[in-house]
Design an enzyme around this catalytic site. Structure first.
Site, mmCIF file in Angstrom:
data_model
loop_
_atom_site.group_PDB
_atom_site.id
_atom_site.type_symbol
_atom_site.label_atom_id
_atom_site.label_comp_id
_atom_site.label_asym_id
_atom_site.label_seq_id
_atom_site.Cartn_x
_atom_site.Cartn_y
_atom_site.Cartn_z
ATOM 1 N N PHE B 113 0.858 -1.180 0.000
ATOM 2 C CA PHE B 113 0.000 0.000 0.000
ATOM 3 C C PHE B 113 0.893 1.228 0.000
ATOM 4 O O PHE B 113 2.081 1.137 0.307
ATOM 5 C CB PHE B 113 -0.894 -0.019 1.253
ATOM 6 C CG PHE B 113 -2.357 -0.213 0.944
ATOM 7 C CD1 PHE B 113 -2.773 -1.176 0.053
ATOM 8 C CD2 PHE B 113 -3.323 0.581 1.562
ATOM 9 C CE1 PHE B 113 -4.118 -1.354 -0.224
ATOM 10 C CE2 PHE B 113 -4.671 0.407 1.291
ATOM 11 C CZ PHE B 113 -5.082 -0.554 0.396
ATOM 12 N N GLN B 233 -8.098 14.206 4.648
ATOM 13 C CA GLN B 233 -7.502 13.425 3.574
ATOM 14 C C GLN B 233 -8.416 13.385 2.349
ATOM 15 O O GLN B 233 -9.595 13.063 2.461
ATOM 16 C CB GLN B 233 -7.260 11.995 4.040
ATOM 17 C CG GLN B 233 -6.682 11.111 2.953
ATOM 18 C CD GLN B 233 -6.047 9.872 3.535
ATOM 19 O OE1 GLN B 233 -6.740 8.942 3.918
ATOM 20 N NE2 GLN B 233 -4.736 9.876 3.635
ATOM 21 N N HIS B 235 -8.841 11.406 -0.936
ATOM 22 C CA HIS B 235 -8.385 10.159 -1.539
ATOM 23 C C HIS B 235 -8.175 10.374 -3.031
ATOM 24 O O HIS B 235 -9.042 10.941 -3.691
ATOM 25 C CB HIS B 235 -9.417 9.056 -1.295
ATOM 26 C CG HIS B 235 -8.885 7.679 -1.523
ATOM 27 N ND1 HIS B 235 -8.576 7.211 -2.781
ATOM 28 C CD2 HIS B 235 -8.587 6.683 -0.662
ATOM 29 C CE1 HIS B 235 -8.118 5.971 -2.668
ATOM 30 N NE2 HIS B 235 -8.103 5.634 -1.394
ATOM 31 N N LEU B 245 -15.648 5.394 -3.691
ATOM 32 C CA LEU B 245 -14.231 5.106 -3.542
ATOM 33 C C LEU B 245 -13.754 3.969 -4.434
ATOM 34 O O LEU B 245 -14.390 2.932 -4.528
ATOM 35 C CB LEU B 245 -13.961 4.729 -2.073
ATOM 36 C CG LEU B 245 -12.536 4.306 -1.724
ATOM 37 C CD1 LEU B 245 -11.587 5.478 -1.840
ATOM 38 C CD2 LEU B 245 -12.496 3.729 -0.310
ATOM 39 N N GLU B 248 -7.304 2.010 -2.844
ATOM 40 C CA GLU B 248 -5.867 2.105 -3.103
ATOM 41 C C GLU B 248 -5.301 0.736 -3.476
ATOM 42 O O GLU B 248 -4.221 0.633 -4.060
ATOM 43 C CB GLU B 248 -5.181 2.637 -1.844
ATOM 44 C CG GLU B 248 -3.697 2.885 -2.019
ATOM 45 C CD GLU B 248 -3.145 3.786 -0.931
ATOM 46 O OE1 GLU B 248 -3.755 4.839 -0.683
ATOM 47 O OE2 GLU B 248 -2.126 3.432 -0.329
ATOM 48 N N ARG B 281 -1.031 9.429 -0.028
ATOM 49 C CA ARG B 281 -2.252 9.917 -0.674
ATOM 50 C C ARG B 281 -2.253 11.412 -0.952
ATOM 51 O O ARG B 281 -2.774 11.859 -1.973
ATOM 52 C CB ARG B 281 -3.464 9.560 0.197
ATOM 53 C CG ARG B 281 -3.709 8.080 0.187
ATOM 54 C CD ARG B 281 -4.848 7.680 1.078
ATOM 55 N NE ARG B 281 -5.106 6.257 0.899
ATOM 56 C CZ ARG B 281 -6.009 5.579 1.564
ATOM 57 N NH1 ARG B 281 -6.760 6.180 2.474
ATOM 58 N NH2 ARG B 281 -6.198 4.291 1.336
ATOM 59 N N HIS B 346 -12.121 12.077 2.038
ATOM 60 C CA HIS B 346 -12.148 10.662 2.387
ATOM 61 C C HIS B 346 -12.058 10.399 3.878
ATOM 62 O O HIS B 346 -12.737 9.529 4.405
ATOM 63 C CB HIS B 346 -10.988 9.967 1.678
ATOM 64 C CG HIS B 346 -10.923 8.489 1.912
ATOM 65 N ND1 HIS B 346 -11.974 7.659 1.611
ATOM 66 C CD2 HIS B 346 -9.950 7.694 2.420
ATOM 67 C CE1 HIS B 346 -11.641 6.405 1.921
ATOM 68 N NE2 HIS B 346 -10.430 6.404 2.424
ATOM 69 N N ARG B 381 -2.936 10.306 6.712
ATOM 70 C CA ARG B 381 -3.086 8.904 7.087
ATOM 71 C C ARG B 381 -2.627 8.001 5.954
ATOM 72 O O ARG B 381 -3.007 8.211 4.805
ATOM 73 C CB ARG B 381 -4.554 8.596 7.389
ATOM 74 C CG ARG B 381 -4.799 7.139 7.735
ATOM 75 C CD ARG B 381 -6.253 6.869 8.081
ATOM 76 N NE ARG B 381 -7.140 7.002 6.950
ATOM 77 C CZ ARG B 381 -7.365 6.051 6.039
ATOM 78 N NH1 ARG B 381 -6.755 4.893 6.130
ATOM 79 N NH2 ARG B 381 -8.206 6.269 5.047
#
Lengths: 291, 612
Positions: B113, B233, B235, B245, B248, B281, B346, B381
């Site tokens: 990730f 955040q 996304h 969404l 990721e 991100r 997000h 995050r």
């Protein structure tokens, strides 16, 4: 605009235009309708762009004018990609804030907004308006008690889900602190994958004739939930037998008459009927073992 | 009046985990949630759970990646706790039957990730949150924990001492959405707010419609500060039309971002020469919008995310859910065409100021999950760190609220000795004052000590009056109008790229919303399932939360993590290695700061340039 019916308190509201300041928008809309102005508003909306005609079921046990179930018409401006949920949200936010329905994630995973759309159980958020014949009839899920407008009582559905002991059970669970997972083959994981996708929307129960006639029938959702555990190799054989005994009860798997309606309406494409059939076969196998 | 030892508000991942932990610690525990637990927004999480499970990985690497990802605004004791506890708590989920994706040998799969130095994201397809939520709800059912579903929590019952550190929370007031009945819920040992994020403050968000920052707002008005609210955040991969969404995980599995000229811009234009699409991100979101701003966006709005080269088998195995989302919401078949994506709101890194035991500065009041700020995410995050936050800190809050001793916290809350007040903020409007009439807030006991029941009853009474007032009015403005205006201003001005002038504009609109809210009314006369009333309450909460986001964004005149400022495009460690805190003090926000804790168990995390 919408064909609003009178609210109880509005029946006493004076029709004097001077009094408009004390009226609710609902009352004003009603008055405009009576004066033939709604036809004009509708014509205006259509002149501006494409609209979609939805007919939404209305019922409220508490409001006199809504105690008799009815349909309200709304004409919602259309944009490409709009869904049934978008349309009822628009109608609520712009036309009538008392229009009531459940919704939350609007991405087909919370399971709140299963409606009966043009005679079929669908998730509002993933049903495109463009795919539907107009006027689009939007009703609460059949065979469930209506609380208000599109909101149905889900308690019975939840009770049935809970009746199959819907939680992982294994007597020999090692202490996770040693960080050893239980091994599960990718094949076994694949086997339970579809059953694990259920979002508890209730569309399947609502579509099932057997569930409609037999209130105690566990129903496709709960049986599918049990399938997820019964087919998971991480649970022991004894637990699996215990689960099959629950499923074999009088109102369990044998009630299913393989009409496939649950499978047809499932918004997550879960092969519910197949799962029920497989559990029937498992139950037979288990019983043969003891002969 | 209902009575329990521990009352958990919200039944998503953090709430369910808190309830299970409190129950296991012997407390009579109840969940009060405005949805049914399985409808919670945790179910929409797709990617996975970061946990150092494999040989070659360890919790220290996880902690290091998280500190770096946070742009050094994470508090090391919290970050290290997250990294240390996540493996066991993740394994606990496996033993509860969670259907994780598997390797050939039967062990749980992990994948790479963004911002991670090791592929430590444990996952269940691209629907990890759904499985996490349902698995934990199953455990709640197994334990027979009381659930009050479709009960909307309107306010907290808190004593009214001058100093919030001296106040005590005795319970909550909630109304039964189905019947309209308003009741007190007495909590003998603690209230845990696990109400999720405030994404609905923005109009393009991946968040559910239910994510209205209710817990944030009621804690804030009761005197608990909100921390680091400016860090929102965005996304990088949400669908342009709806904000839905796209995990990721797509980039984690090898998905590639292209601009309208077919260039792999993350490398071509040097946004992240090492990590490319898997930079963190904030970096990817800015890169995408820069491409669009420079005329290389598709339809001047978005970029393309391509996963076709991964092959049908791998996509179906690991990302099947993504195919459905792209098809249902954009009409795009991800197997044959690239998917349109753009940044969307997000996650809120900030939240209710708590220590690593989940406790706020108010006695008996806890928060966990996205509603809380421990802080583990700091300025940004990392993907895969929200779900471990839920289980690690949900569990800790539950245990502590139930009376277990978890040791002295290292993180301070509230107005300690170490805080520094904001003295020279140039605010465009006097924020906060308007709207008090319906604010609720601290349950006054007239200065006379009252027992818990008395305080609860008085708070119930106040909420009943507030509802009557909203329902009795026949004219004014409806919540939807205010909410839409607020959401638009936040998306226009407090988005990925921020300017001082824009943030000030947003604050002026928020002020207008406050003033309009004085005239808000509920048109639906029914007490049965009155969503009009519920959304009117939620809108009030959004106004308060949006204001703290904008105020935080205005005073933090530096660029850190997800918070970019045009006037100062560099991180300013000399002045800004500190948390922003905003408290509601007598109806007016007070802004103050607390230093970030960079000292961990055995080492100090020295701020370095963040390159990917």
């Amino acid at each position: 605009m919408s064909t609003q019916q009178q609210e109880p308190e509005s029946q006493e509201a004076p029709a004097d235009p001077e009094m408009k300041g004390t009226q609710s928008p609902q009352e004003r809309r009603l008055e405009e309708k009576e004066a033939g102005l709604d036809a004009q508003a509708e014509a205006d909306a259509e002149a501006e762009g494409e609209t979609v005609h939805i007919k939404v079921f209305r019922y409220d046990p508490e409001v006199e004018a809504k105690q008799e179930p009815r349909f309200d018409d709304f004409h919602v401006p259309f944009e490409k990609g709009m869904t049934v949920l978008d349309a009822v949200m628009y109608a609520r936010d712009e036309f009538d804030s008392s229009l009531t329905f459940r919704h939350s994630c609007r991405q087909a995973v919370c399971g709140s907004d299963a409606f009966f759309v043009n005679g079929r159980q669908k998730l509002g958020c993933k049903t495109q308006l463009a795919d539907l014949e107009q006027p689009i009839r939007i009703e609460p899920l059949p065979h469930q008690e209506v609380v208000k407008d599109l909101v149905v009582d889900m308690d019975h559905f939840y009770d049935q889900m809970h009746a199959v002991e819907p939680y992982f059970q294994d007597e020999d669970t090692p202490d996770p602190a040693d960080l050893e997972e239980q091994r599960q083959s990718p094949e076994n994981r694949e086997k339970i994958k579809m059953s694990s996708r259920c979002i508890w929307c209730g569309a399947c129960m609502s579509s099932c004739n057997i569930a409609a006639g037999d209130n105690e029938y566990l129903g496709p959702a709960a049986i599918n939930k049990a399938y997820k555990f019964a087919m998971d190799d991480r649970e022991s054989e004894e637990i699996k037998e215990h689960r099959l005994r629950i499923l074999e009860q009088e109102h369990g798997v044998w009630r299913c008459q393989t009409q496939f309606s649950c499978t047809e309406v499932c918004p997550k494409d879960i092969p519910l009927t197949e799962h029920i059939q497989e559990l029937k076969r498992e139950a037979v196998k288990k019983n043969l073992k003891f002969w | 009046m209902y009575e329990h030892d521990v009352i958990v508000v919200g039944a998503g991942g953090a709430g369910l985990r808190a309830a299970i932990a409190a129950h296991e610690a012997g407390a009579d525990t109840a969940l009060v949630t405005k949805l049914h637990p399985v409808r919670s927004h945790t179910g929409a999480a797709e990617g996975g759970i970061n946990a150092a499970l494999q040989e070659g990985d360890d919790w220290e690497l996880h902690a290091y990646d998280t500190m770096k990802g946070s742009d050094y605004l994470g508090d090391a004791p919290a970050v290290e706790t997250l990294a240390q506890d996540s493996p066991e708590d993740t394994m606990r989920l496996e033993h509860w039957g969670m259907p994780f994706s598997r390797e050939e040998d039967g062990t749980v799969s992990q994948r790479p990730f963004g911002g991670l130095s090791y592929p430590r994201t444990t996952f269940a397809g691209a629907e990890t949150g759904h499985h996490l939520l349902h698995t934990m709800y199953e455990q709640v059912v197994k334990r027979g924990i009381q659930v009050y579903d479709e009960w909307y929590v309107m306010n907290l019952a808190v004593t009214d001492e001058d100093d919030p550190n001296d106040r005590t929370c005795h319970g909550v007031v909630a109304y039964d959405v189905q019947t309209g009945q308003i009741e007190g819920f007495k909590a003998n040992s603690g209230v845990i707010l696990a109400t999720g994020g405030p994404g609905q403050a923005f109009d393009h968000t991946t968040n559910a419609v239910s994510c209205t920052g209710d817990g944030h707002a009621i804690a804030y008005r009761a005197g608990a500060p909100l921390e680091d609210m400016e860090f929102i955040q965005f996304h990088p991969t949400s669908l342009p039309s709806t904000g839905v969404l796209i995990s990721e995980g797509v980039r984690g599995e090898g998905g590639i971002l292209y601009n309208n000229e077919g260039e792999r811009f993350m490398f071509e234009y040097g946004y992240a020469n090492n990590s490319g699409e898997l930079a963190s991100r904030d970096v990817v979101a800015r890169a995408e919008l820069t491409e669009v701003a420079e005329g290389r966006g598709v339809n001047d709005e978005y970029v393309h995310l391509d996963m076709r080269h991964l092959g049908e088998e791998r996509i179906l195995d690991r990302l099947e859910n993504i195919l459905h989302l792209a098809e249902d919401f954009e009409g795009v078949d991800g197997l044959v065409e690239p998917m349109p994506v753009k940044p969307g709101q997000h996650y809120a890194m900030g939240g209710i100021d708590v220590d690593e035991n989940g406790q706020t500065c108010i006695n008996g009041l806890y928060a966990a999950g996205e509603a809380a700020c421990v802080s583990v995410h700091g300025g940004n995050r990392l993907g895969g760190n929200a779900l471990p936050e839920l289980i690690v800190f949900g569990k800790r809050a539950g245990r502590h609220a139930a009376g277990e001793d978890l040791g002295e916290p290292q993180i301070q809350t509230g107005y300690g000795d170490d805080v520094e007040d904001e003295t020279d903020a140039d605010l465009p409007v006097q924020p906060g004052e308007a709207g008090l009439e319906t604010a609720g807030g601290v349950a006054a006991d007239g200065g006379v000590a009252a027992d818990a029941e008395g305080i609860l009853e008085r708070t119930v009474e106040r909420e009943r009056e507030r509802v009557d007032r909203l329902m009795d009015r026949n004219e004014g403005i409806q919540h939807a109008e205010i909410r839409q205006k607020l959401q638009k201003a936040m998306t226009d001005h407090v988005n990925v790229f921020r300017t001082e002038e824009g943030i000030k504009k947003a604050l002026r609109v928020i002020r207008e919303c406050r003033e309009q809210y004085q005239d808000v009314y509920v048109d639906d006369p029914s007490r049965t399932f009155n969503t009009d009333l519920q959304q009117t309450y939620e809108t009030r909460n959004l106004i308060d939360v949006a204001e703290t986001i904008a105020l935080g964004a205005l005073v933090r005149n530096e660029f850190r993590g997800a918070h970019w400022r045009q006037e100062n495009q560099e991180r300013d460690d000399e002045n800004w290695l500190k948390h922003t805190l905003i408290s509601w003090n007598g109806g007016e926000p007070r802004i103050f700061y607390r230093p970030v804790i960079l000292e961990g168990e055995e080492k100090t995390y020295e701020p370095k340039e963040r390159s990917y």
